[in-house]
Design an enzyme around this catalytic site. Structure first.
Site, PDB file in Angstrom:
ATOM      1  CG  ASP A 182      -2.414  -0.992   1.290  1.00  0.00           C
ATOM      2  OD1 ASP A 182      -3.005  -0.713   0.823  1.00  0.00           O
ATOM      3  OD2 ASP A 182      -2.305  -1.914   2.124  1.00  0.00           O
ATOM      4  CG  ASP A 294      -6.808  -4.478  -0.407  1.00  0.00           C
ATOM      5  OD1 ASP A 294      -7.913  -5.036   0.309  1.00  0.00           O
ATOM      6  OD2 ASP A 294      -6.208  -3.522   0.326  1.00  0.00           O
ATOM      7  CG  HIS A 574      -6.440   0.286  -1.854  1.00  0.00           C
ATOM      8  ND1 HIS A 574      -5.363  -0.229  -3.149  1.00  0.00           N
ATOM      9  CD2 HIS A 574      -6.265  -0.784  -1.482  1.00  0.00           C
ATOM     10  CE1 HIS A 574      -4.721  -0.726  -2.426  1.00  0.00           C
ATOM     11  NE2 HIS A 574      -5.504  -1.021  -1.118  1.00  0.00           N
TER      12      HIS A 574
HETATM   13 ZN   LIG Z   1      -4.063  -2.343  -0.134  1.00  0.00          ZN
END
Ligand SMILES: [Zn+2]
Length: 1141
Positions: A182, A294, A574
């Site tokens: 991420d 995700d 996200h």
């Molecule tokens: Zn993620």
């Protein structure tokens, strides 16, 4: 304390703080109308040009469809009106006048927008389901959403198989190692990179080289590019060789793995371009397959962009568990995802939907997580993580290999039963996996032993190996190709995968609104970045034309643009725009957005400086004394922007206004001034209609007509007389007039009966609001006859008393919302003036403004709604704005996908919990019945619903005191004072026009169309344009006092407006191939042709554009010497691209 410490006192609200000026200017209309005439006479000098062509078409249609006389007559009227409006344009300009003491002429707009009937057919095409096709809305109708216990696969069912099923064709297993990185979530992007990502990538180079059977995929170019900048040439060559041998694959290749609910397609394209351009420049690769494990729900816009970027396959994971179960039982987890509007396979992309709960190892090898967890060798005993199912993995040895291989193969076989082919995908990874060398050895060595065993036992009929995601899809495609006719027919799926639920009633509809302050800042940066990209590209092109650039900061500006693109790209991640990061990560993103806005403003200022100078020789760039100042300043990353006050004197200062929209337009511009006696002159020295308003510590406006993408110049000076009309005010509280101090320049009226509803109006709309709350009530009336009962209210949601409560991701309300009843009666302020009228109400938690612009055309046709929301003192509260109308919309409403043109029909379902009926609204939500459509257009992504017939609801902010158990580990308590802006648009719907197109389509399709087949849904042209105006306001810049004597000349790069169904998405200068990161001589011109619904009146829209223009170059040839389009734009069927001459 639950209450805000500093509530507004009523006295503060009625004190004048300063003055502001608003003005209406007609600048380029002569030019525009000249072109209109020119165009029409040029095409066919003998007669009426396009008008007669249109007339011919209508004659033709008339013959074909004689039963539709009424419609034909309407269209004929329109053509006649248009003819007259063109003929009379000069006269209108001479005689035109504004009602309230205007100083300058405001011409009547053309009565209709000329629309080619062919452009209407696009939206009127019926939805045609392909044979065996799946429409997601039908699936929602079909499913019970009952969530029974499925056994080991909790949300699924038992899977059985026969041992001999693979005897003819062996099972082909591709184990795909991946590491989900991420770009910001629990740590900032930089901290993750420092602590984890760089080690993952460094180890990858070493560990993949150890054995050429090993594979890995990577998807976030933001991380990859940062790492690349820090490694030496030797390591870079090693990476290139891994790419060339196919051991390493870059999947998707975007800057991030974007959120698909809250993002706008401008930013989706931009982050994809940034990633793909980086890959092309540095690695020379083009991604083939998308990887999105995700994002919390999936949108067909992203699918479309991937397809148009040259990808042929994609994978999705976070889909509602009931949908996954249904698709599993139908063996349709692999399908061709098709756009709603498309009839043929041109937009199809092969999509794999992962069947189980998560992308981690326990949920990817097969249906039983207790078993799959035993094959996550990072969880071997003694490590930092273990298996929650309490059976640990065992390292693979000669002693256990037979038993282990059979156990794993059993899972593979069961998983394979959910798919049609004998090719199986098994992802192997998790968040930030493969950081340490040990972990690489654990996973790769143990799996290789298992594969070697399986592959050396022919009786198992399996071939297992490491693979990249494209290796898998290649095998799948050849399996499809070699299958005998019909045995492997993957279905076509239309629609989207919202709203996501991972278990029980845990719907992820909270993140549609979480951290709305930054969702708004995102849109502001998008608009500013786009404006800066366009101005910069035009300035560079002009410099090449003049052959002089003086000391224009071309490279420095390009670096600022690049950094801003990347920060915007990062925010599409996200956990970024979704509002699901830790507080300090949110601050990091906010600071990046804030700095980027400052950077792109600098680029804008230097580009505009060059473009508007009469004598380009005089250009000189001095960063310490900029020629122009932007008109607003955002003081900090978490504060709303503030207007700067222009200090006026008898010597005029120049105000330069940029119209970032590709259509000529009339809009209102507000600037703050330190005098209330102000004169505004246009570049011809003519006075301009203006309105002076008091600043009650908030905004006011001015109106301007600027041609497409042009820069207009105005002069502002103090004057002796009152040139601009002063606004008039009424103040009330609890139905009583309030006295006002310090407003002696303005008229404060107390004549009106304080208990009768307020009414404000312009040429198109009249609305009534409550004298007690200032909120819209009674009705909204269009002057052409349509009247609708409309009421605005606010409401609170709490959270459930169960163990699981609302948080950053989840919306788990305690039932229906309760009406917002402020403890203190609000102060209501009514403003009336020649440029705008408004009603502002200040409640404890919300300042709500309804405004009508007295402007012809688009800006005058909708109600502007601004809410300033402050819920910082609340405990587990979410605040919603609810618009209740008498439209008979039943359970139907419509939301957009990422601001892209196609509208998704939604159905509010009683079988689903309340929170499941919320959907992302990135540009609009609307309701309709047979007679009208009510659209709420938005300036920021938020969650929206229609819980009752005729009702629209938008969540504006949420404050939640606890974590919702999705890993974030905190609540949402960093609320800010948040500005939400909207436009409310009421339109008359013409069912007869529908019949016309319906019959026309029926004719085209040989009468096969069944009456109940629905067509695809589109916004009206007015709705599209209103959205564009809302999100791309005029950008005012004032010259510094030092430079007031330098002559400026307005700048207009376009011959005329672009066709009104064309969106100029971006004009983006491409990076030079040379070292140093400067600009090349190439720019990507990205245009998007919007589908629109012709069932709505185009009278009085004032749009100075048509949809009838052919695809031809509209830029002045000299300004755009070359354009080169990246792969994103090649072969687009629905995007309309012009190349330079
Ligand atoms: Zn993620």
């Amino acid at each position: 304390g639950r209450r805000r410490a500093c509530a507004f006192s009523k006295h503060k609200q009625v004190t004048v703080f300063g003055a502001a000026i608003c003005f209406v200017v007609v600048f380029s209309l002569y030019l525009m109308l000249d072109h209109l005439q020119l165009d029409h006479s040029k095409n066919n000098p003998s007669s009426g040009g396009q008008l007669s062509v249109l007339q011919d078409k209508i004659d033709h249609l008339e013959r074909l469809l004689s039963e539709n006389n009424e419609i034909i007559a309407n269209i004929r009227d329109s053509v006649i009106n248009l003819r007259e409006s063109v003929k009379d344009s000069k006269r209108v300009l001479e005689a035109g006048n504004m009602s309230q003491g205007s100083l300058e002429m405001l011409p009547s707009p053309p009565l209709v927008v000329p629309i080619d009937s062919e452009d209407c057919q696009f939206s009127a095409r019926p939805y045609t389901k392909s044979a065996g096709g799946v429409q997601m809305s039908d699936v929602y109708d079909l499913l019970a959403f009952d969530n029974p216990d499925g056994g080991v696969w909790k949300q699924g069912f038992d899977i059985a198989y026969n041992e001999n099923e693979w005897d003819q064709e062996p099972l082909q297993v591709f184990v795909v190692p991946h590491s989900h990185n991420d770009p910001g979530w629990l740590k900032t992007f930089d901290d993750y990179f420092h602590d984890q990502t760089q080690h993952i990538l460094n180890n990858m180079v070493v560990k993949l080289h150890e054995d050429n059977r090993r594979k890995m995929i990577w998807s976030e170019v933001s991380y990859f590019a940062k790492w690349w900048d820090n490694i030496d040439d030797q390591k870079r060559d090693a990476v290139k060789s891994l790419i060339n041998t196919g051991q390493l694959e870059i999947a998707t290749g975007g800057w991030v793995m974007p959120d698909e609910a809250n993002t706008h397609y401008f930013a989706l394209i931009d982050q994809l371009l940034e990633g793909h351009q980086w890959l092309e420049r540095n690695l020379g690769v083009k991604p083939k397959t998308g990887w999105a494990v995700d994002p919390f729900g999936h949108s067909p816009t992203q699918t479309y962009l991937l397809k148009q970027s040259g990808l042929s396959n994609m994978l999705i994971q976070r889909v509602h568990y009931s949908i996954k179960k249904h698709f599993s039982s139908q063996k349709t987890l692999e399908f061709f995802w098709r756009q709603n509007w498309e009839k043929d396979p041109s937009t199809d992309i092969l999509c794999h939907m992962m069947p189980f709960y998560s992308y981690d190892v326990p949920h990817t090898c097969g249906p039983d997580p207790k078993i799959c967890c035993q094959f996550d060798f990072k969880r071997l005993p003694g490590g930092r993580i273990s298996c929650p199912w309490r059976v640990p993995p065992q390292a693979i040895t000669d002693n256990n290999i037979q038993e282990r291989a059979h156990l794993l193969l059993d899972q593979y076989r069961k998983k394979s039963k959910l798919f049609q082919s004998k090719v199986l995908l098994v992802p192997l990874g998790d968040d930030f996996r493969y950081t340490e060398a040990l972990e690489w050895d654990q996973q790769f060595q143990n799996y290789q032993r298992l594969f070697d065993y399986m592959n050396s036992h022919p009786e198992l009929h399996v071939k297992a190996q490491f693979g990249t995601i494209s290796d898998y899809f290649e095998a799948l495609r050849s399996s499809i190709a070699s299958s005998t006719s019909g045995s492997l027919a993957l279905p076509v799926v239309n629609g989207d995968f919202f709203t996501y639920a991972d278990r029980d009633d845990h719907y992820w509809s909270g993140y549609f609104t979480s951290r709305p302050f930054y969702k708004r800042v995102d849109r502001v940066l998008e608009s500013h970045l786009r404006a800066a990209e366009i101005l910069y590209s035009l300035a560079l092109a002009e410099m090449r034309r003049f052959g002089k650039s003086n000391n224009f900061p071309a490279v420095e500006s390009y670096k600022l643009l690049t950094a801003a693109r990347r920060n915007l790209g990062l925010f599409q991640h996200h956990d970024a725009i979704a509002g699901t990061g830790k507080d300090w990560v949110v601050v990091d993103y906010g600071t990046r957005l804030f700095k980027s806005i400052l950077s792109v403003k600098r680029v804008m200022v230097s580009s505009v400086h060059w473009l508007i100078l009469k004598d380009k020789q005089t250009f000189s760039h001095d960063p310490s004394n900029l020629f122009l100042q932007m008109d607003d300043i955002q003081p900090a990353q978490d504060a709303l922007p503030r207007k700067t006050v222009l200090k006026l004197s008898a010597n005029p200062i120049s105000l330069v206004i940029f119209n970032p929209v590709e259509q000529a337009r009339t809009s209102v511009v507000t600037v703050y001034v330190n005098r209330h006696k102000v004169q505004v002159l246009n570049s011809h020295g003519h006075p301009v209609t203006a309105q002076v308003s008091a600043v009650w510590e908030e905004t006011n406006r001015a109106s301007t007509e600027v041609p497409a993408l042009a820069l207009a110049v105005y002069q502002l000076s103090e004057s002796q007389e009152l040139h601009a009309a002063a606004a008039q005010y009424v103040f009330q509280q609890q139905g009583k007039h309030l006295s006002v101090n310090g407003a002696h320049q303005f008229r404060v009226s107390t004549h009106q009966d304080p208990t009768t509803p307020f009414s404000i109006e312009n040429a198109h709309i009249q609305l009534w609001s409550s004298p007690y709350t200032g909120l819209l009530e009674t009705s909204l009336q269009l002057k052409d006859g349509l009247e609708q009962q409309i009421k605005v209210e606010f409401a609170w949601y709490g959270t459930t008393s169960n163990k699981d409560k609302s948080g950053a991701y989840l919306f788990l309300p305690d039932g229906e919302a309760r009406p917002y009843t402020p403890s203190q009666a609000p102060v209501v302020r009514v403003t009336k003036g020649p440029v705008f009228s408004e009603v502002t109400t200040t409640f404890t938690h919300i300042t709500h403004t309804l405004r009508l612009y007295n402007v012809q055309g688009v800006e005058g046709q909708s109600v502007e709604i601004s809410n300033s929301v402050d819920i910082r003192g609340e405990f587990n509260h979410e605040i919603a704005m609810r618009i209740t109308s008498d439209l008979n919309s039943k359970d139907r409403f419509f939301t957009d996908h990422n601001g892209f043109q196609v509208i998704q029909p939604r159905k509010t379902m009683r079988k689903l919990p309340l929170q499941a009926n919320f959907y992302p609204m990135s540009s609009m939500v609307y309701l309709q019945d047979s007679g009208s459509r009510l659209t709420l257009l938005t300036g920021q992504a938020l969650g929206a619903a229609s819980l009752k017939s005729g009702q629209l609801e938008v969540i504006m902010d949420r404050r939640l005191n606890q974590d919702d158990n999705r890993g974030l580990g905190q609540g949402v308590l960093d609320n800010k004072i948040t500005a939400n802006c909207f436009r409310l648009l009421l339109e008359k719907r013409t069912p007869s026009a529908f019949r016309f197109f319906f019959l026309h389509v029926k004719f085209l399709f040989g009468g096969h169309l069944k009456p109940n087949e629905r067509s695809v849904f589109f916004p009206s042209l007015l709705s599209h344009t209103t959205f564009t105006y809302l999100n791309h306001p005029f950008i005012p810049m004032a010259t510094s006092v030092d430079f007031s004597a330098i002559p400026l000349s307005p700048y207009s790069p376009l011959h005329s407006s672009l066709p009104c169904d064309i969106d100029l998405v971006n004009l983006r200068t491409i990076q030079s191939k040379d070292e140093g990161g400067g600009p090349s001589a190439e720019a990507a011109l990205i245009l998007h042709r919007k589908g629109f619904d012709c069932r709505f009146s185009n009278r009085n829209t004032g749009l100075l554009c048509t949809t009838t223009l052919p695809c031809r170059l509209l830029f002045q040839p000299s300004t755009m010497p070359t354009t080169d389009l990246t792969q994103l734009l090649r072969g687009l069927s629905w995007w309309c691209v012009w190349l330079g001459e």
